[in-house]
Design an enzyme around this catalytic site. Structure first.
Site, PDB file in Angstrom:
ATOM      1  CB  SER A   1      -0.919  -0.001   1.226  1.00  0.00           C
ATOM      2  OG  SER A   1      -1.737  -1.144   1.244  1.00  0.00           O
ATOM      3  CD  GLU A   2      -0.666   7.106  -1.214  1.00  0.00           C
ATOM      4  OE1 GLU A   2      -0.967   7.985  -0.384  1.00  0.00           O
ATOM      5  OE2 GLU A   2      -1.215   6.984  -2.326  1.00  0.00           O
TER       6      GLU A   2
END
Length: 371
Positions: free
Chosen positions: A89-90
């Site tokens: 994920s970011e």
């Protein structure tokens, strides 16, 4: 650190920690130190980027690999039959959620969706491996994450299983965090939490932060920022709903709203909780201008709006629900994400505006308007 951790990679993650601090994603010295200490590249030995209709593999040999790994980007790490099924994920979004979790060193934490293992490593560095349980539906991903975690010196409990069931063997938990998308927060998680425990979970296009009450319910608001995660899935499934194609003999009428309204962030969030498990796709012309919008769902419902007309089919009139939700949104002053909240009880989930005493009627009724 081991596993080819060099001065260059340490400098890259120090720069990432500075960026996330400057953006406000990191708000505490404790989490900044964790980001500076835990390498991301051992957990992302390769990733994929889309080139046209294909996925290109990017490995450490690629000149852009390290810069990409230590950027504030989500990276696709597994593609199954052309569909992304896992990602790292970011980092900025991860840290927003971890900060919202409000952990201390003695807290016992359950993570849902291990993925690459990087988030479990961050948690282990913060509260200690012995206090972390992480659950992953994909057996191969769980095994790979466990190996990477061990190589980096972390030994949380890694359990291969359905995250919607939590992990009763490790309960009770003080905190729970999910890193895949849900439309409904599973009540099993609430049952496995201590009173006053905190859950942070993606619901629709937002992240909800709930506190567990002593009466066995959980309630709380959505965080202000947006959220976009891969949907929870069964093992061996992509979690998606394939586009069904145009149904035969759909009903047609004039549409009451411009499909361009669906690009508004507030409307997008509202629809993500008003129409859970509904998939949408915009249509554009050669200049990038929006020309239409399609919706479809697992129950076979379908809608297509274009050129002022809408066609619909199936048990739920999806575009009717869109129009109802949009009208409610405007009539209530276009409330932004942070004004919404959610309450979870043994009998279900309620979305509300400003207060649990004010359930949002358009959201509650969106799925029930039939032909």
């Amino acid at each position: 650190m081991t596993l080819l951790d060099t001065g260059a990679t340490r400098a890259l993650r120090a720069a990432l920690a500075q960026q996330l601090t400057d953006q406000g994603d990191i708000q505490s010295d404790a989490w900044r130190r964790v980001v500076e200490d835990v390498p991301r590249h051992p957990f992302v030995p390769l990733f994929y980027r889309q080139v046209g209709a294909d996925w290109e593999e990017v490995t450490p040999r690629h000149p852009e690999y390290l810069d990409a790994v230590y950027s504030n980007r989500a990276l696709t790490t597994q593609v199954t039959d052309g569909t992304p099924t896992s990602s790292s994920s970011e980092p900025g979004l991860m840290l927003q959620m971890l900060e919202a979790l409000d952990v201390t060193e003695d807290h016992r934490v359950c993570e849902i969706a291990t993925g690459t293992g990087y988030n479990a490593a961050l948690l282990s560095a913060r509260v200690g491996s012995k206090n972390v349980v992480t659950v992953e539906v994909d057996t191969n991903l769980a095994q790979a994450a466990q190996e990477r975690l061990a190589q980096c010196g972390y030994k949380p409990t890694v359990h291969a299983g359905d995250g919607r069931q939590g992990h009763t063997a490790g309960a009770p938990y003080d905190r729970l965090i999910a890193t895949c998308g849900f439309s409904t927060l599973p009540y099993a998680w609430v049952q496995q939490m201590r009173p006053d425990g905190i859950l942070v979970c993606p619901l629709g296009w937002g992240n909800a932060r709930l506190t567990v009450q002593r009466d066995g319910t959980a309630s709380g608001r959505f965080l202000p920022g947006g959220s976009c995660f891969m949907s929870v899935r069964e093992e061996g499934s992509s979690g998606g709903v394939p586009y069904p194609g145009t149904p035969s003999a759909p009903q047609e009428r004039a549409t009451q709203i411009d499909p361009a309204l669906l690009t508004d962030e507030g409307v997008q969030f509202l629809l993500s909780v008003a129409l859970p498990d509904v998939i949408g796709a915009s249509e554009q012309d050669g200049n990038g201008s929006l020309t239409g919008h399609r919706l479809w769902s697992r129950d076979g419902s379908w809608a297509h709006a274009s050129e002022g007309r809408v066609k619909q089919s199936g048990p739920t009139r999806l575009w009717d629900a869109v129009e109802n939700a949009q009208a409610w949104y405007v009539s209530h002053g276009m409330p932004q994400r942070g004004r919404f909240g959610v309450t979870v009880t043994p009998t279900g989930q309620t979305i509300w505006l400003d207060s649990p005493d004010n359930p949002a009627p358009a959201i509650r009724g969106a799925e029930s308007r039939k032909a």
